[in-house]
Design a protein around this motif. Structure first.
Motif, PDB file in Angstrom:
ATOM      1  N   ARG A  47       0.976  -1.216  -0.272  1.00  0.00           N
ATOM      2  CA  ARG A  47       0.138   0.241  -0.212  1.00  0.00           C
ATOM      3  C   ARG A  47       0.789   0.984   0.267  1.00  0.00           C
ATOM      4  O   ARG A  47       1.912   1.392   0.565  1.00  0.00           O
ATOM      5  N   LEU A  48       0.368   2.343  -0.703  1.00  0.00           N
ATOM      6  CA  LEU A  48       0.531   3.720  -0.654  1.00  0.00           C
ATOM      7  C   LEU A  48       0.188   4.433   0.610  1.00  0.00           C
ATOM      8  O   LEU A  48      -0.974   5.072  -0.327  1.00  0.00           O
ATOM      9  N   PRO A  49       0.948   4.996   1.479  1.00  0.00           N
ATOM     10  CA  PRO A  49       0.884   5.455   2.122  1.00  0.00           C
ATOM     11  C   PRO A  49       0.701   7.270   1.730  1.00  0.00           C
ATOM     12  O   PRO A  49       1.454   7.530   0.622  1.00  0.00           O
ATOM     13  N   ASN A  50      -0.517   7.812   1.941  1.00  0.00           N
ATOM     14  CA  ASN A  50       0.124  10.153   1.862  1.00  0.00           C
ATOM     15  C   ASN A  50       1.244  10.036   2.252  1.00  0.00           C
ATOM     16  O   ASN A  50       1.358  10.457   2.919  1.00  0.00           O
ATOM     17  N   ARG A  51       1.344  11.482   2.056  1.00  0.00           N
ATOM     18  CA  ARG A  51       2.041  12.605   1.887  1.00  0.00           C
ATOM     19  C   ARG A  51       1.874  12.648   3.558  1.00  0.00           C
ATOM     20  O   ARG A  51       2.758  12.462   4.475  1.00  0.00           O
ATOM     21  N   LYS A  52       0.857  13.331   4.511  1.00  0.00           N
ATOM     22  CA  LYS A  52       0.663  13.261   5.438  1.00  0.00           C
ATOM     23  C   LYS A  52       0.741  11.943   6.783  1.00  0.00           C
ATOM     24  O   LYS A  52       1.252  12.962   7.686  1.00  0.00           O
ATOM     25  N   THR A  53       0.632  11.023   6.022  1.00  0.00           N
ATOM     26  CA  THR A  53       0.857   9.688   6.809  1.00  0.00           C
ATOM     27  C   THR A  53       2.296   9.536   7.083  1.00  0.00           C
ATOM     28  O   THR A  53       2.764   9.290   8.164  1.00  0.00           O
ATOM     29  N   VAL A  54       2.617   9.841   6.043  1.00  0.00           N
ATOM     30  CA  VAL A  54       4.389   9.456   5.881  1.00  0.00           C
ATOM     31  C   VAL A  54       5.343   9.966   6.498  1.00  0.00           C
ATOM     32  O   VAL A  54       5.608   9.513   7.581  1.00  0.00           O
ATOM     33  N   GLU A  55       4.658  11.302   6.748  1.00  0.00           N
ATOM     34  CA  GLU A  55       5.301  12.887   7.837  1.00  0.00           C
ATOM     35  C   GLU A  55       4.820  12.431   9.395  1.00  0.00           C
ATOM     36  O   GLU A  55       6.101  12.597   9.722  1.00  0.00           O
ATOM     37  N   ALA A  56       4.252  12.078   9.485  1.00  0.00           N
ATOM     38  CA  ALA A  56       3.676  11.841  11.046  1.00  0.00           C
ATOM     39  C   ALA A  56       4.449  10.075  11.343  1.00  0.00           C
ATOM     40  O   ALA A  56       4.623   9.872  13.210  1.00  0.00           O
ATOM     41  N   PHE A  57       4.286   9.150  10.646  1.00  0.00           N
ATOM     42  CA  PHE A  57       5.035   7.941  11.014  1.00  0.00           C
ATOM     43  C   PHE A  57       7.200   8.888  11.150  1.00  0.00           C
ATOM     44  O   PHE A  57       7.289   8.549  12.118  1.00  0.00           O
ATOM     45  N   THR A  58       7.647   9.702  10.368  1.00  0.00           N
ATOM     46  CA  THR A  58       9.162   9.566  10.617  1.00  0.00           C
ATOM     47  C   THR A  58       9.207  10.775  11.077  1.00  0.00           C
ATOM     48  O   THR A  58      10.090  11.001  12.231  1.00  0.00           O
ATOM     49  N   GLN A  59       8.053  11.525  11.448  1.00  0.00           N
ATOM     50  CA  GLN A  59       8.338  12.165  13.290  1.00  0.00           C
ATOM     51  C   GLN A  59       8.295  11.283  13.856  1.00  0.00           C
ATOM     52  O   GLN A  59       9.387  12.161  15.340  1.00  0.00           O
ATOM     53  N   ARG A  60       7.379  10.817  14.388  1.00  0.00           N
ATOM     54  CA  ARG A  60       7.019   9.989  15.833  1.00  0.00           C
ATOM     55  C   ARG A  60       8.345   8.706  15.795  1.00  0.00           C
ATOM     56  O   ARG A  60       9.459   8.747  16.863  1.00  0.00           O
ATOM     57  N   LEU A  61       9.316   8.949  14.583  1.00  0.00           N
ATOM     58  CA  LEU A  61      10.315   7.739  14.456  1.00  0.00           C
ATOM     59  C   LEU A  61      11.422   8.768  14.683  1.00  0.00           C
ATOM     60  O   LEU A  61      12.669   7.959  14.770  1.00  0.00           O
ATOM     61  N   GLY A  62      11.426  10.396  14.237  1.00  0.00           N
ATOM     62  CA  GLY A  62      12.491  10.866  14.547  1.00  0.00           C
ATOM     63  C   GLY A  62      13.378  11.166  13.363  1.00  0.00           C
ATOM     64  O   GLY A  62      14.616  12.081  13.918  1.00  0.00           O
ATOM     65  N   CYS A  63      12.985  10.993  12.357  1.00  0.00           N
ATOM     66  CA  CYS A  63      13.788  10.898  11.532  1.00  0.00           C
ATOM     67  C   CYS A  63      13.321  11.694  10.483  1.00  0.00           C
ATOM     68  O   CYS A  63      11.795  12.065  10.127  1.00  0.00           O
ATOM     69  N   ARG A  64      14.055  12.270   9.084  1.00  0.00           N
ATOM     70  CA  ARG A  64      13.625  13.327   7.975  1.00  0.00           C
ATOM     71  C   ARG A  64      12.499  12.628   7.175  1.00  0.00           C
ATOM     72  O   ARG A  64      13.151  11.120   6.810  1.00  0.00           O
ATOM     73  N   GLU A  65      11.824  13.498   6.195  1.00  0.00           N
ATOM     74  CA  GLU A  65      11.027  12.345   5.006  1.00  0.00           C
ATOM     75  C   GLU A  65      11.730  13.085   3.896  1.00  0.00           C
ATOM     76  O   GLU A  65      10.896  13.052   2.626  1.00  0.00           O
ATOM     77  N   VAL A  66      13.049  13.005   3.514  1.00  0.00           N
ATOM     78  CA  VAL A  66      13.814  14.095   2.388  1.00  0.00           C
ATOM     79  C   VAL A  66      13.808  13.446   1.420  1.00  0.00           C
ATOM     80  O   VAL A  66      13.853  13.768  -0.034  1.00  0.00           O
TER      81      VAL A  66
END
Length: 308
Positions: A42-61
């Motif tokens: 499944r391909l997540p939308n941008r906002k979902t991935v942003e939320a995951f990476t924020q909780r993980l403490g990494c950038r979504e560059v």
């Protein structure tokens, strides 16, 4: 980047940080959906991935994909955030309405941010801090388990929205004179940011807010040495990041604390620097207040300081 690579990245970072799927995805999506994302199904939308990476403490560059609708959301959201950070409320209500009209049904993350901005705007109109706290707690619970107590919540992980909501809950507790509640929240956030990997750009934005809030509260609690230490951290971050907004406030709070610690010369130096920083930022209101304080407590004429 392929769908599988995005999911694999999220999986690897989650395992590396030691989070379960339930901890990472609560309030964002179901465990089943996260499993599909991690497995490349499944391909997540941008906002979902942003939320995951924020909780993980990494950038979504690595994420460069966005639909036209998502880009419009990002643009409006950026304008709203800038106004709130600068305490500029004119035109904010119209921007929030525009933002709300872009939110799809079931979009919890954008809905949470929209409710948060409405709550902040309403607080400026009513100054009802008690009601504001309850509303912000309800908004936080959109992405946090309802049965979790505060100590559990403060362990994280957090999205940036959740951090800002907690900072504002602490601010409201401070407004009500419930300083210990506010201190507990802010120290919890500080510990989280000290011990977890956080995107440096976001840390530069959020960390000084936490330090300044704590320095204000601890001044009232007469914990002056801790105030000095917190302000020193804030001053260093403000200088290193090139973000001067809170610098004069840190310098001023440090000066107030040093004066209470009977370190008059150091206090005088810090307060003068704070005045000059306010002056450089053309904050005439704070210049007048600090100038009057210097005159009353240190026998200095504020007119002299205008030469800084």
């Amino acid at each position: 980047m392929a769908v599988y690579e995005i999911g694999n990245y999220i999986h690897d970072m989650r395992v590396e940080r030691g989070y379960s799927q339930e901890e990472l995805c609560f309030g964002i999506c179901s465990v089943g959906n996260l499993s599909k994302i991690e497995n490349g199904m499944r391909l997540p939308n941008r906002k979902t991935v942003e939320a995951f990476t924020q909780r993980l403490g990494c950038r979504e560059v690595f994420l460069q994909y966005s639909s036209r609708e998502e880009m419009r959301q990002i643009e409006i959201c950026s304008q709203i955030t800038q106004k709130i950070e600068n305490y500029e409320y004119e035109g904010l209500e119209e921007l929030i309405e525009q933002f709300e009209n872009t939110i799809a049904k079931g979009d919890v993350l954008n809905s949470q941010y929209c409710r948060f901005t409405k709550a902040i705007l309403n607080q400026q109109k009513t100054s009802d801090w008690e009601r504001g706290i309850q509303e912000l707690k309800e908004i936080l619970r959109m992405t946090k388990p309802k049965e979790m107590d505060w100590k559990e919540i403060l362990k994280g992980p957090f999205t940036y929205n959740e951090m800002v909501i907690l900072i504002n809950i602490a601010r409201d507790y401070g407004k009500l004179g419930k300083r210990q509640n506010a201190i507990e929240i802010l120290y919890g956030l500080k510990k989280y940011m000290d011990t977890h990997m956080i995107d440096m750009e976001e840390k530069i934005q959020k960390y000084p807010m936490i330090l300044f809030g704590l320095s204000n509260l601890l001044l009232d609690e007469r914990q002056y040495q801790e105030v000095v230490e917190l302000c020193n951290q804030g001053i260093a971050i403000s200088k290193e990041s090139g973000r001067p907004c809170l610098l004069p406030k840190f310098l001023s709070n440090k000066g107030f604390a040093l004066l209470e610690l009977q370190k008059k010369e150091q206090a005088k130096e810090s307060l003068i620097k704070g005045y000059c920083a306010f002056y450089a930022l053309e904050n005439k209101k704070q210049c007048r207040r600090l100038g009057a304080y210097l005159k009353e407590n240190l026998g200095m004429e504020s007119i002299v300081l205008c030469e800084c």
